[in-house]
Write an enzyme that holds these catalytic residues in place. Structure first.
Site, mmCIF file in Angstrom:
data_model
loop_
_atom_site.group_PDB
_atom_site.id
_atom_site.type_symbol
_atom_site.label_atom_id
_atom_site.label_comp_id
_atom_site.label_asym_id
_atom_site.label_seq_id
_atom_site.Cartn_x
_atom_site.Cartn_y
_atom_site.Cartn_z
ATOM 1 N N HIS A 1 -3.087 7.527 3.157
ATOM 2 C CA HIS A 1 -3.499 6.237 2.595
ATOM 3 C C HIS A 1 -4.892 5.914 3.139
ATOM 4 O O HIS A 1 -5.181 6.124 4.307
ATOM 5 C CB HIS A 1 -2.505 5.153 3.010
ATOM 6 C CG HIS A 1 -2.932 3.779 2.609
ATOM 7 N ND1 HIS A 1 -3.405 3.503 1.347
ATOM 8 C CD2 HIS A 1 -2.965 2.613 3.294
ATOM 9 C CE1 HIS A 1 -3.702 2.217 1.273
ATOM 10 N NE2 HIS A 1 -3.463 1.653 2.445
ATOM 11 N N ASN B 1 -9.908 0.335 0.222
ATOM 12 C CA ASN B 1 -8.446 0.405 0.206
ATOM 13 C C ASN B 1 -7.946 -0.038 -1.171
ATOM 14 O O ASN B 1 -7.997 -1.214 -1.510
ATOM 15 C CB ASN B 1 -7.892 -0.514 1.303
ATOM 16 C CG ASN B 1 -6.368 -0.498 1.356
ATOM 17 O OD1 ASN B 1 -5.715 0.050 0.478
ATOM 18 N ND2 ASN B 1 -5.818 -1.104 2.382
ATOM 19 N N CYS C 1 0.814 -1.232 0.000
ATOM 20 C CA CYS C 1 0.000 0.000 0.000
ATOM 21 C C CYS C 1 0.840 1.271 0.000
ATOM 22 O O CYS C 1 0.326 2.360 -0.265
ATOM 23 C CB CYS C 1 -0.954 0.005 1.186
ATOM 24 S SG CYS C 1 -2.162 -1.305 1.093
HETATM 25 N N1 ACO Z 1 -18.323 -8.258 9.245
HETATM 26 C C1 ACO Z 1 -18.714 -8.618 10.487
HETATM 27 N N2 ACO Z 1 -17.867 -9.053 11.434
HETATM 28 C C2 ACO Z 1 -16.562 -9.122 11.109
HETATM 29 C C3 ACO Z 1 -16.081 -8.781 9.826
HETATM 30 C C4 ACO Z 1 -17.009 -8.338 8.881
HETATM 31 N N3 ACO Z 1 -16.658 -7.962 7.625
HETATM 32 N N4 ACO Z 1 -14.737 -8.953 9.796
HETATM 33 C C5 ACO Z 1 -14.362 -9.402 11.009
HETATM 34 N N5 ACO Z 1 -15.473 -9.518 11.805
HETATM 35 C C6 ACO Z 1 -15.537 -9.949 13.189
HETATM 36 C C7 ACO Z 1 -14.372 -10.821 13.594
HETATM 37 O O1 ACO Z 1 -14.620 -12.163 13.223
HETATM 38 C C8 ACO Z 1 -14.341 -10.616 15.086
HETATM 39 O O2 ACO Z 1 -15.346 -11.420 15.666
HETATM 40 P P1 ACO Z 1 -15.114 -12.145 17.104
HETATM 41 O O3 ACO Z 1 -14.904 -11.003 18.076
HETATM 42 O O4 ACO Z 1 -16.369 -12.900 17.280
HETATM 43 O O5 ACO Z 1 -13.889 -12.986 16.907
HETATM 44 C C9 ACO Z 1 -14.784 -9.161 15.271
HETATM 45 O O6 ACO Z 1 -15.434 -8.807 14.049
HETATM 46 C C10 ACO Z 1 -13.627 -8.196 15.542
HETATM 47 O O7 ACO Z 1 -12.575 -8.433 14.608
HETATM 48 P P2 ACO Z 1 -11.253 -7.548 14.604
HETATM 49 O O8 ACO Z 1 -10.346 -8.039 13.509
HETATM 50 O O9 ACO Z 1 -10.676 -7.482 15.981
HETATM 51 O O10 ACO Z 1 -11.869 -6.137 14.216
HETATM 52 P P3 ACO Z 1 -11.160 -4.714 14.155
HETATM 53 O O11 ACO Z 1 -11.902 -3.746 14.963
HETATM 54 O O12 ACO Z 1 -9.680 -4.807 14.378
HETATM 55 O O13 ACO Z 1 -11.372 -4.285 12.634
HETATM 56 C C11 ACO Z 1 -10.130 -4.185 10.574
HETATM 57 C C12 ACO Z 1 -10.842 -5.082 11.603
HETATM 58 C C13 ACO Z 1 -11.159 -3.290 9.925
HETATM 59 C C14 ACO Z 1 -9.490 -5.083 9.513
HETATM 60 C C15 ACO Z 1 -9.064 -3.313 11.256
HETATM 61 O O14 ACO Z 1 -8.296 -4.107 12.124
HETATM 62 C C16 ACO Z 1 -8.126 -2.643 10.278
HETATM 63 O O15 ACO Z 1 -8.508 -1.761 9.542
HETATM 64 N N6 ACO Z 1 -6.836 -2.974 10.285
HETATM 65 C C17 ACO Z 1 -5.810 -2.298 9.473
HETATM 66 C C18 ACO Z 1 -5.896 -2.617 8.012
HETATM 67 C C19 ACO Z 1 -4.774 -1.885 7.280
HETATM 68 O O16 ACO Z 1 -4.493 -0.736 7.553
HETATM 69 N N7 ACO Z 1 -4.049 -2.535 6.374
HETATM 70 C C20 ACO Z 1 -2.876 -1.891 5.806
HETATM 71 C C21 ACO Z 1 -2.903 -1.724 4.410
HETATM 72 S S1 ACO Z 1 -3.385 -3.149 3.478
HETATM 73 C C22 ACO Z 1 -2.082 -3.608 2.393
HETATM 74 O O17 ACO Z 1 -0.978 -3.225 2.524
HETATM 75 C C23 ACO Z 1 -2.391 -4.626 1.320
#
Ligand code: ACO
Length: 331
Positions: free
Chosen positions: A258, A288, A121
């Site tokens: 980003h 993204n 990214c």
């Molecule tokens: N819909 C509903 N529930 C979901 C979904 C979804 N799409 N996805 C995950 N959940 C659930 C999980 O299963 C979990 O359930 P559980 O508590 O029963 O186990 C719960 O939601 C919480 O999951 P987390 O992963 O802890 O959620 P979080 O608040 O961290 O959000 C997210 C997830 C959006 C991915 C966030 O962590 C994030 O944005 N991370 C950074 C991403 C990023 O910046 N990437 C860098 C660039 S990408 C690249 O370089 C290719």
């Protein structure tokens, strides 16, 4: 050499911007019919409402081409005038030739150097930094810098934790050597030790077969760990950028981050004490788009008239590797 014998300072200035999004829009509502998710979950955790998805047969190179044509038009530059093309992507059309070479031929920029940069990214910020160095060193005067991706091609559409996050798109800028102002500094970082928190473990040299068996061609991400690391890394690179330029955080006119997650963007804006009105946000409409995200956001802000000539812009990105970086420029 100048008349005084000192080498005149040269900046890389953005002469024009362009971007392109595939026509097909997939909303959160659409995804909720495919995986167990909801518009409420996706929007509240990420800020994303929809994303664009490339059509069958539409490649990263296609998106890059349309974005580049628009950037060249905006800059009033002919493709034949380009000295160099640097293209950030982690989803190239082919293993080789590079997407930059395919783009060069299609644009008719024959003969100039052309290569891809893979920093996930952060690809556009890395590519911009490389192009800036070529111009500062006097090795190029007119450079096309592109960030283009079709990340949805390696998304596992049955994995709700990742498939809701990504979209396809491309952005481009034309840089020209300028005696007055332009890119003031760029800052690149990486931490290869964290690769398994965000990766696609398929590759040529490690052997496709083993990885298809073990993991499949898809993005794997430990989202919450990536989130925490990204916020800290971006805080740190923003501080580094301000310090190197002797600036106060209130000097920045626009933050062009980003577009991975609105909560990460808001954290960086808080660090800069910047109201969200001065932060360019496109994650709601684009998701993204990896290397495409920063130049897409920049182009949208320029074309809407929000970003004006003379303003100070801070660009930043974070992605797989981990990689992260920033660019400070006077537009
Ligand atoms: N819909 C509903 N529930 C979901 C979904 C979804 N799409 N996805 C995950 N959940 C659930 C999980 O299963 C979990 O359930 P559980 O508590 O029963 O186990 C719960 O939601 C919480 O999951 P987390 O992963 O802890 O959620 P979080 O608040 O961290 O959000 C997210 C997830 C959006 C991915 C966030 O962590 C994030 O944005 N991370 C950074 C991403 C990023 O910046 N990437 C860098 C660039 S990408 C690249 O370089 C290719």
């Amino acid at each position: 050499m100048s008349e005084t014998g000192a080498t005149p300072r040269v900046y890389a200035r953005i002469a024009g911007t362009g971007s392109y999004l595939p026509a097909n829009v997939v909303t959160n509502e659409d995804l909720s019919k495919v995986v167990d998710t909801s518009d409420e979950w996706i929007a509240s955790r990420t800020g994303i409402r929809q994303r664009h998805v490339a059509a069958d047969g539409e490649t990263t190179g296609d998106l890059a081409y349309h974005a580049s044509v628009r950037a060249l038009e905006a800059a009033g530059v002919e493709a034949s005038e380009l000295d160099l093309i640097v293209l950030g992507t982690t989803t190239p059309d082919l293993v080789f030739p590079s997407t930059a070479c395919l783009l060069q031929h299609r644009l008719g920029a024959n003969g100039c150097g052309a290569f891809d940069v893979n920093a996930a990214c952060s690809g556009f910020v890395y590519a911009l930094s490389v192009a800036d160095k070529f111009i500062r060193a006097g090795a190029a005067r007119t450079v096309l810098v592109v960030g283009a991706e079709t990340l949805t091609r390696m998304v596992d559409w049955s994995d709700r934790a990742t498939c809701v996050l990504f979209g396809d798109g491309a952005g481009a800028v034309v840089l020209k050597a300028d005696a007055e102002t332009g890119i003031l500094s760029t800052h690149l970082h990486a931490d290869g030790g964290k690769k398994e928190l965000l990766w696609n473990p398929v590759g040529v040299s490690v052997g496709f077969k083993e990885h298809e068996k073990n993991a499949g061609v898809r993005i794997h991400m430990t989202g919450n760990e990536v989130f925490k690391y990204a916020v800290k890394a971006l805080d740190s690179v923003v501080e580094e950028t301000l310090a190197e330029n002797g600036l106060d955080r209130h000097d920045i006119d626009w933050l062009i981050p980003h577009q991975a997650n609105l909560r990460i963007i808001e954290a960086t804006a808080r660090r800069l004490d910047m109201p969200m009105e001065r932060v360019v946000v496109t994650v709601d409409k684009h998701g993204n788009t990896s290397s495409g995200s920063v130049p897409l956001a920049l182009d949208e802000a320029v074309r809407s008239g929000r970003v004006e000539r003379g303003q100070l812009l801070l660009l930043e990105a974070f992605g797989g590797g981990f990689t992260w970086g920033s660019a400070l420029l006077r537009y």
